[in-house]
Design a protein around this motif. Structure first.
Motif, PDB file in Angstrom:
ATOM      1  N   ALA A 174     -14.021 -10.642   1.304  1.00  9.85           N
ATOM      2  CA  ALA A 174     -13.356  -9.790   1.695  1.00  9.85           C
ATOM      3  C   ALA A 174     -12.271 -10.170   1.402  1.00  9.85           C
TER       4      ALA A 174
ATOM      5  N   LEU B 196      -6.574   2.941  -0.631  1.00 11.88           N
ATOM      6  CA  LEU B 196      -6.414   1.350  -0.379  1.00 11.88           C
ATOM      7  C   LEU B 196      -8.288   0.880  -0.011  1.00 11.88           C
TER       8      LEU B 196
ATOM      9  N   THR C 242     -13.734  -1.121   1.280  1.00 10.54           N
ATOM     10  CA  THR C 242     -13.937  -1.245   2.329  1.00 10.54           C
ATOM     11  C   THR C 242     -13.963  -0.033   2.829  1.00 10.54           C
TER      12      THR C 242
ATOM     13  N   ARG D 281       0.900  -1.120   0.218  1.00 13.31           N
ATOM     14  CA  ARG D 281       0.084  -0.469   0.171  1.00 13.31           C
ATOM     15  C   ARG D 281       0.564   1.123   0.246  1.00 13.31           C
TER      16      ARG D 281
ATOM     17  N   ILE E 165     -10.078   1.642  -3.246  1.00 10.17           N
ATOM     18  CA  ILE E 165      -9.954   0.492  -4.284  1.00 10.17           C
ATOM     19  C   ILE E 165     -10.888  -1.053  -3.826  1.00 10.17           C
ATOM     20  N   LEU E 166     -10.345  -0.621  -2.887  1.00  5.49           N
ATOM     21  CA  LEU E 166     -11.016  -2.696  -2.559  1.00  5.49           C
ATOM     22  C   LEU E 166     -12.579  -2.558  -2.429  1.00  5.49           C
TER      23      LEU E 166
ATOM     24  N   ILE F 176      -8.941  -0.963   6.470  1.00  2.00           N
ATOM     25  CA  ILE F 176      -7.462  -1.324   6.318  1.00  2.00           C
ATOM     26  C   ILE F 176      -6.518  -1.305   7.841  1.00  2.00           C
TER      27      ILE F 176
ATOM     28  N   ARG G 290      -6.819 -10.853  -4.711  1.00  2.00           N
ATOM     29  CA  ARG G 290      -7.391 -10.414  -5.315  1.00  2.00           C
ATOM     30  C   ARG G 290      -5.847  -8.943  -5.910  1.00  2.00           C
ATOM     31  N   TRP G 291      -5.982  -8.035  -5.026  1.00  2.00           N
ATOM     32  CA  TRP G 291      -5.006  -7.296  -4.544  1.00  2.00           C
ATOM     33  C   TRP G 291      -3.370  -7.091  -4.440  1.00  2.00           C
TER      34      TRP G 291
ATOM     35  N   THR H  63     -10.935 -10.535  -2.001  1.00  2.00           N
ATOM     36  CA  THR H  63     -10.631  -8.865  -2.492  1.00  2.00           C
ATOM     37  C   THR H  63      -9.201  -8.921  -2.528  1.00  2.00           C
ATOM     38  N   PHE H  64      -8.808  -8.957  -0.906  1.00  2.00           N
ATOM     39  CA  PHE H  64      -8.061  -8.304  -0.767  1.00  2.00           C
ATOM     40  C   PHE H  64      -6.684  -9.704  -0.907  1.00  2.00           C
TER      41      PHE H  64
END
Length: 76
Positions: free
Chosen positions: A45, A20, A26, A10, A23-24, A31, A51-52, A48-49
């Motif tokens: 969730a 961030l 949330t 990040r 983007i996610l 975060i 994948r990023w 998603t984290f």
């Protein structure tokens, strides 16, 4: 997912926790809690984290690769 990796990537990408989070999809609080080990994402969730982290890690790994060098001598 490595919590330290999340924070490092990040920061490397110049993102705030709020950035961030946007983007996610949330919150900044999520975060923060995740980076501090208070919250462990699960299910969608976590996916998603992950994948990023994967997409950022792959881009960084590719950028860090030196260009291929042909070490064999060329013969006419």
């Amino acid at each position: 997912m490595s919590l330290q990796m999340l924070r490092e990537l990040r920061l490397k990408k110049g993102l705030s926790q709020s950035g961030l989070a946007a983007i996610l999809g949330t919150t900044q609080a999520t975060i923060s809690r995740t980076e501090n080990g208070i919250h462990k994402p699960r299910g969608a969730a976590k996916a998603t984290f992950d994948r990023w982290l994967s997409s950022v890690g792959e881009v960084d790994a590719e950028a860090a690769q030196p260009p291929e060098v042909n070490s064999s001598p060329e013969h006419p």
